[in-house]
Design a protein around this motif. Structure first.
Motif, PDB file in Angstrom:
ATOM      1  N   SER A  72       0.832  -1.211   0.000  1.00 27.33           N
ATOM      2  CA  SER A  72       0.000   0.000   0.000  1.00 27.33           C
ATOM      3  C   SER A  72       0.863   1.256   0.000  1.00 27.33           C
ATOM      4  O   SER A  72       0.565   2.232  -0.709  1.00 27.33           O
ATOM      5  CB  SER A  72      -0.922   0.006   1.216  1.00 27.33           C
ATOM      6  OG  SER A  72      -1.815  -1.073   1.170  1.00 27.33           O
ATOM      7  N   ILE A  73       1.927   1.232   0.789  1.00 27.48           N
ATOM      8  CA  ILE A  73       2.845   2.384   0.815  1.00 27.48           C
ATOM      9  C   ILE A  73       3.493   2.576  -0.549  1.00 27.48           C
ATOM     10  O   ILE A  73       3.538   3.691  -1.091  1.00 27.48           O
ATOM     11  CB  ILE A  73       3.913   2.178   1.903  1.00 27.48           C
ATOM     12  CG1 ILE A  73       3.263   2.161   3.287  1.00 27.48           C
ATOM     13  CG2 ILE A  73       4.974   3.269   1.828  1.00 27.48           C
ATOM     14  CD1 ILE A  73       4.196   1.745   4.401  1.00 27.48           C
ATOM     15  N   LEU A  74       4.000   1.457  -1.115  1.00 29.55           N
ATOM     16  CA  LEU A  74       4.665   1.536  -2.418  1.00 29.55           C
ATOM     17  C   LEU A  74       3.687   1.944  -3.514  1.00 29.55           C
ATOM     18  O   LEU A  74       4.018   2.780  -4.381  1.00 29.55           O
ATOM     19  CB  LEU A  74       5.292   0.173  -2.746  1.00 29.55           C
ATOM     20  CG  LEU A  74       6.113   0.069  -4.036  1.00 29.55           C
ATOM     21  CD1 LEU A  74       7.270   1.050  -4.020  1.00 29.55           C
ATOM     22  CD2 LEU A  74       6.625  -1.353  -4.236  1.00 29.55           C
ATOM     23  N   LEU A  92       2.790   5.764  -3.251  1.00 26.36           N
ATOM     24  CA  LEU A  92       3.874   6.620  -3.760  1.00 26.36           C
ATOM     25  C   LEU A  92       3.964   6.551  -5.273  1.00 26.36           C
ATOM     26  O   LEU A  92       4.184   7.580  -5.949  1.00 26.36           O
ATOM     27  CB  LEU A  92       5.204   6.177  -3.133  1.00 26.36           C
ATOM     28  CG  LEU A  92       5.345   6.396  -1.628  1.00 26.36           C
ATOM     29  CD1 LEU A  92       6.662   5.821  -1.119  1.00 26.36           C
ATOM     30  CD2 LEU A  92       5.255   7.885  -1.286  1.00 26.36           C
ATOM     31  N   THR A  93       3.766   5.354  -5.838  1.00 28.86           N
ATOM     32  CA  THR A  93       3.805   5.191  -7.295  1.00 28.86           C
ATOM     33  C   THR A  93       2.708   6.012  -7.962  1.00 28.86           C
ATOM     34  O   THR A  93       2.954   6.728  -8.949  1.00 28.86           O
ATOM     35  CB  THR A  93       3.643   3.706  -7.671  1.00 28.86           C
ATOM     36  OG1 THR A  93       4.699   2.947  -7.066  1.00 28.86           O
ATOM     37  CG2 THR A  93       3.697   3.511  -9.181  1.00 28.86           C
ATOM     38  N   MET A  94       1.485   5.930  -7.415  1.00 32.78           N
ATOM     39  CA  MET A  94       0.359   6.641  -8.009  1.00 32.78           C
ATOM     40  C   MET A  94       0.489   8.149  -7.842  1.00 32.78           C
ATOM     41  O   MET A  94       0.115   8.916  -8.742  1.00 32.78           O
ATOM     42  CB  MET A  94      -0.953   6.153  -7.390  1.00 32.78           C
ATOM     43  CG  MET A  94      -1.201   4.656  -7.549  1.00 32.78           C
ATOM     44  SD  MET A  94      -1.158   4.106  -9.252  1.00 32.78           S
ATOM     45  CE  MET A  94      -2.655   4.831  -9.874  1.00 32.78           C
ATOM     46  N   VAL A  95       1.013   8.592  -6.693  1.00 33.52           N
ATOM     47  CA  VAL A  95       1.206  10.029  -6.472  1.00 33.52           C
ATOM     48  C   VAL A  95       2.168  10.601  -7.512  1.00 33.52           C
ATOM     49  O   VAL A  95       1.919  11.659  -8.120  1.00 33.52           O
ATOM     50  CB  VAL A  95       1.742  10.286  -5.045  1.00 33.52           C
ATOM     51  CG1 VAL A  95       2.311  11.702  -4.914  1.00 33.52           C
ATOM     52  CG2 VAL A  95       0.634  10.085  -4.024  1.00 33.52           C
ATOM     53  N   TYR A 147      -8.958   4.511  -8.875  1.00 33.36           N
ATOM     54  CA  TYR A 147      -9.334   3.200  -8.325  1.00 33.36           C
ATOM     55  C   TYR A 147      -8.104   2.512  -7.725  1.00 33.36           C
ATOM     56  O   TYR A 147      -8.135   2.034  -6.592  1.00 33.36           O
ATOM     57  CB  TYR A 147      -9.945   2.340  -9.426  1.00 33.36           C
ATOM     58  CG  TYR A 147     -10.209   0.911  -9.007  1.00 33.36           C
ATOM     59  CD1 TYR A 147     -11.364   0.576  -8.309  1.00 33.36           C
ATOM     60  CD2 TYR A 147      -9.297  -0.106  -9.316  1.00 33.36           C
ATOM     61  CE1 TYR A 147     -11.605  -0.733  -7.906  1.00 33.36           C
ATOM     62  CE2 TYR A 147      -9.528  -1.412  -8.917  1.00 33.36           C
ATOM     63  CZ  TYR A 147     -10.680  -1.725  -8.220  1.00 33.36           C
ATOM     64  OH  TYR A 147     -10.903  -3.016  -7.829  1.00 33.36           O
ATOM     65  N   ASP A 148      -7.029   2.470  -8.523  1.00 33.65           N
ATOM     66  CA  ASP A 148      -5.805   1.820  -8.044  1.00 33.65           C
ATOM     67  C   ASP A 148      -5.132   2.602  -6.923  1.00 33.65           C
ATOM     68  O   ASP A 148      -4.289   2.050  -6.213  1.00 33.65           O
ATOM     69  CB  ASP A 148      -4.809   1.657  -9.203  1.00 33.65           C
ATOM     70  CG  ASP A 148      -5.226   0.551 -10.156  1.00 33.65           C
ATOM     71  OD1 ASP A 148      -5.699  -0.485  -9.654  1.00 33.65           O
ATOM     72  OD2 ASP A 148      -5.085   0.724 -11.380  1.00 33.65           O
ATOM     73  N   PHE A 149      -5.510   3.873  -6.774  1.00 35.33           N
ATOM     74  CA  PHE A 149      -4.899   4.672  -5.718  1.00 35.33           C
ATOM     75  C   PHE A 149      -5.410   4.244  -4.339  1.00 35.33           C
ATOM     76  O   PHE A 149      -4.637   4.078  -3.402  1.00 35.33           O
ATOM     77  CB  PHE A 149      -5.211   6.159  -5.956  1.00 35.33           C
ATOM     78  CG  PHE A 149      -4.380   7.088  -5.119  1.00 35.33           C
ATOM     79  CD1 PHE A 149      -3.253   7.689  -5.640  1.00 35.33           C
ATOM     80  CD2 PHE A 149      -4.724   7.363  -3.794  1.00 35.33           C
ATOM     81  CE1 PHE A 149      -2.478   8.542  -4.862  1.00 35.33           C
ATOM     82  CE2 PHE A 149      -3.965   8.207  -3.023  1.00 35.33           C
ATOM     83  CZ  PHE A 149      -2.834   8.804  -3.556  1.00 35.33           C
ATOM     84  N   PHE A 150      -6.732   4.054  -4.215  1.00 38.39           N
ATOM     85  CA  PHE A 150      -7.312   3.805  -2.892  1.00 38.39           C
ATOM     86  C   PHE A 150      -7.608   2.328  -2.599  1.00 38.39           C
ATOM     87  O   PHE A 150      -7.751   1.951  -1.451  1.00 38.39           O
ATOM     88  CB  PHE A 150      -8.600   4.619  -2.713  1.00 38.39           C
ATOM     89  CG  PHE A 150      -8.343   6.030  -2.298  1.00 38.39           C
ATOM     90  CD1 PHE A 150      -8.049   6.336  -0.970  1.00 38.39           C
ATOM     91  CD2 PHE A 150      -8.350   7.051  -3.221  1.00 38.39           C
ATOM     92  CE1 PHE A 150      -7.801   7.635  -0.577  1.00 38.39           C
ATOM     93  CE2 PHE A 150      -8.101   8.356  -2.842  1.00 38.39           C
ATOM     94  CZ  PHE A 150      -7.817   8.655  -1.511  1.00 38.39           C
ATOM     95  N   VAL A 151      -7.718   1.502  -3.652  1.00 40.19           N
ATOM     96  CA  VAL A 151      -8.039   0.088  -3.423  1.00 40.19           C
ATOM     97  C   VAL A 151      -7.010  -0.607  -2.522  1.00 40.19           C
ATOM     98  O   VAL A 151      -7.391  -1.343  -1.598  1.00 40.19           O
ATOM     99  CB  VAL A 151      -8.213  -0.663  -4.765  1.00 40.19           C
ATOM    100  CG1 VAL A 151      -8.126  -2.175  -4.559  1.00 40.19           C
ATOM    101  CG2 VAL A 151      -9.562  -0.315  -5.370  1.00 40.19           C
ATOM    102  N   PRO A 152      -5.688  -0.434  -2.745  1.00 37.68           N
ATOM    103  CA  PRO A 152      -4.724  -1.096  -1.841  1.00 37.68           C
ATOM    104  C   PRO A 152      -4.906  -0.697  -0.381  1.00 37.68           C
ATOM    105  O   PRO A 152      -4.802  -1.540   0.522  1.00 37.68           O
ATOM    106  CB  PRO A 152      -3.362  -0.641  -2.375  1.00 37.68           C
ATOM    107  CG  PRO A 152      -3.606  -0.320  -3.808  1.00 37.68           C
ATOM    108  CD  PRO A 152      -4.987   0.253  -3.843  1.00 37.68           C
TER     109      PRO A 152
END
Length: 581
Positions: free
Chosen positions: A138-140, A143-146, A290-295
């Motif tokens: 989730s952390i990784l 950061l990737t999406m940001v 979607y991929d930002f908050f799902v993890p």
């Protein structure tokens, strides 16, 4: 949320978690590329171009296959870790019990150990294989999406970044709130388990005294208390999940609204795209949110599953960190197995029970301890075997103090045959090999022959004869002789027979007593018996009363003295004569 101590208990855990996270991240990258591919084909449609459908289908298929491959690899690493955690921790439980020795139940109730080794480890493996990898992923992923969304629009990226820590904060706050609820939940769970085991073990007694209805009522009360505690825990978890849903959907909404506002101002663009890159950038942000908050949302869900494991880990750690009884040492003189008890005392709850007694158990002799029930006979046996610890005075086996002996060495050289030995469900061979894994079939058959049980076993299915749980398909006498045969296979230097001939038929009793007399030629024999007729041929007899030795000598010497031993012997003899008549 992370227990570094438990993390270090299992070798390879960090590597396994790292690979799990890495393959999940590769799967995320494939999902991002799929989103880019969709926006790319939409952009071509929007520009009125004729896209290469075949290439697009192959591209999406390839990316989906890669995504499936990476996610499958992550699942396999998670499964492998969960199996390793369960196997390793349960082995550590077993090894810890062995290191503590027979007195382990004094450190922690058996029911609690079973619950921790069973359900506690099951809960904890979710923490290892699910929650911890998801936390790092989730952390990784965040950061990737940001970073990725920042290339499209920095302000939208910052809004999403502001909302992203809120779910971990809720998780952390939820843990602090849940500690009290979980504490009460696990206490109720342990109480229920202890009551259940106690009721199962005492079911026959409860039936005899018509107390089963009362025990049923107590069990229902414990079960109801556990139900109430469980519902409170589930209510807390549900409320926490609702809060995380609000944050997740609120964060997505805030990000989308910000992106729309930025789109109206013309601040959204995708480098390398032709035409209206603002609209394409907006669509890409919608797909990436979607991929930002799902993890993070999955992390919250796993947290509630793993929360029990997180709390159980404190009990597991407490047990695994219990001090071993002693590092111990072996007997210095391996040819000398005389046992000398000198001024030995023992207390239950600060009440003296054994009161400064002196006893000698010479090698190659049979020494008996007799007396009425509750006088302390079996307590001495439990101290000798290490089941009870904390005695005062001295007990020397050879020249070595009993409390200084290595537990494994004591169990190897001292064998106790009680009135109710235990057998595992399985074949006769499997149960016998517990005593000596290197024993051959001939060795086993010779041991069975010594107790006059070989012919019966051969009349069944030989060494493959199946035993029910605790050998319930054998008679009491057969079961007792089988236990002695197993002890013979171990070949210890000290045999302790604690009421080994009680409640068995006369034929088996005669066989056992004949074997004991034979064994004393080369072993140290300690015989505990309430029937004085069984100790007549003993080399030494100690008569106990209220934790004291009040008489000692041979049978003839004690009969001649005419004191309590003689009176009890005469009383039992008269009862037996009356029964025969």
């Amino acid at each position: 949320m992370l227990n570094s101590e438990l993390l270090n208990y299992i070798s390879g855990t960090k590597k396994n978690i790292a690979l799990n996270v890495l393959f999940r991240w590769f799967g995320l990258l494939m999902n991002i590329l799929i989103s880019f591919s969709i926006v790319w084909i939409l952009n071509q449609f929007y520009q009125g171009e004729n896209p290469d459908y075949l290439f697009f289908i192959f591209l999406l298929t390839g990316l989906w296959l890669l995504k499936f491959f990476f996610e499958r690899k992550a699942e396999l690493y998670g499964f492998s870790l969960s199996q390793k955690v369960k196997k390793h921790l349960r082995l550590r439980f077993l090894r810890k019990i062995i290191k503590i020795g027979p007195s382990y139940s004094q450190k922690m109730p058996s029911s609690k150990i079973l619950q921790l080794a069973g359900d506690g480890v099951e809960q904890l493996q979710t923490y290892y294989s699910g929650f911890m990898p998801q936390l790092f992923f989730s952390i990784l992923a965040t950061l990737t999406m940001v970073v990725l969304i920042a290339f499209i629009n920095v302000r939208t990226s910052l809004v999403l970044l502001i909302f992203s820590p809120l779910i971990p904060i809720v998780i952390y706050k939820g843990l602090s709130i849940a500690r009290k609820i979980l504490g009460r939940y696990w206490k109720s769970y342990f109480d229920l388990g202890s009551t259940f085991m106690d009721n199962i073990q005492g079911l026959t007694i409860a039936k005899i005294y018509n107390a089963d209805e009362y025990k049923h009522k107590v069990m229902n009360e414990k079960a109801e208390d556990f139900r109430v505690k469980t519902m409170k825990l589930l209510t807390m978890q549900l409320n926490s999940i609702n809060v995380m849903d609000i944050i997740a959907f609120g964060g997505v909404s805030a990000g989308i609204i910000t992106a729309f506002l930025q789109l109206r101002k013309g601040n959204i663009a995708i480098e390398g795209f032709n035409g209206d890159t603002g609209l394409m950038g907006m669509i890409l942000i919608l797909l990436l949110c979607y991929d930002f908050f799902v993890p993070l949302r999955i992390l919250g869900s796993l947290f509630h599953v793993a929360m029990n494991g997180i709390f159980a880990s404190t009990f597991i750690t407490d047990f695994l960190n219990l001090p071993d009884e002693n590092n111990g040492k072996e007997i210095s003189d391996k040819e000398n197995f005389d046992i000398t008890i000198n001024a030995m005392s023992f207390s239950f709850n600060e009440n003296d029970f054994i009161k400064g007694i002196n006893i000698i158990f010479p090698q190659n002799q049979m020494t008996s301890i007799v007396g009425k029930s509750g006088c302390g006979k079996s307590t001495i046996v439990n101290i000798l075997s290490g089941i009870l610890t904390g005695y005062k005075g001295s007990i020397k086996i050879g020249n070595t103090e009993n409390r200084d002996l290595m537990n494994s060495y004591r169990m190897k050289h001292i064998n106790i045959i009680t009135h109710n030995p235990y057998f595992f469900k399985g074949s006769v061979r499997e149960n016998m090999l517990l005593a000596n894994e290197n024993a051959t079939d001939n060795d086993i058959e010779q041991a069975l022959k010594e107790v006059n049980l070989l012919n019966f076993i051969n009349s069944q299915n030989g060494l493959d004869t199946l035993l029910n749980a605790n050998a319930e398909n054998f008679s009491g006498g057969q079961k007792q002789r089988l236990a002695i045969a197993r002890a013979l296979l171990q070949n210890p230097d000290v045999f302790i027979f604690d009421e080994a001939t009680s409640n068995i038929e006369a034929e088996s009793e005669e066989i056992i007593m004949s074997l004991i007399e034979k064994l004393k030629q080369e072993k140290t024999i300690i015989l505990i018996s309430h029937r004085l007729s069984n100790v007549v041929k003993s080399d030494n007899i100690y008569y106990m009363e209220d934790g004291n030795i009040i008489e000692k000598g041979t049978h003839n010497e004690l009969i001649s003295a005419g004191n309590k031993y003689a009176k009890l012997y005469q009383y039992q003899k008269e009862l037996e004569s009356y029964g025969k008549n």
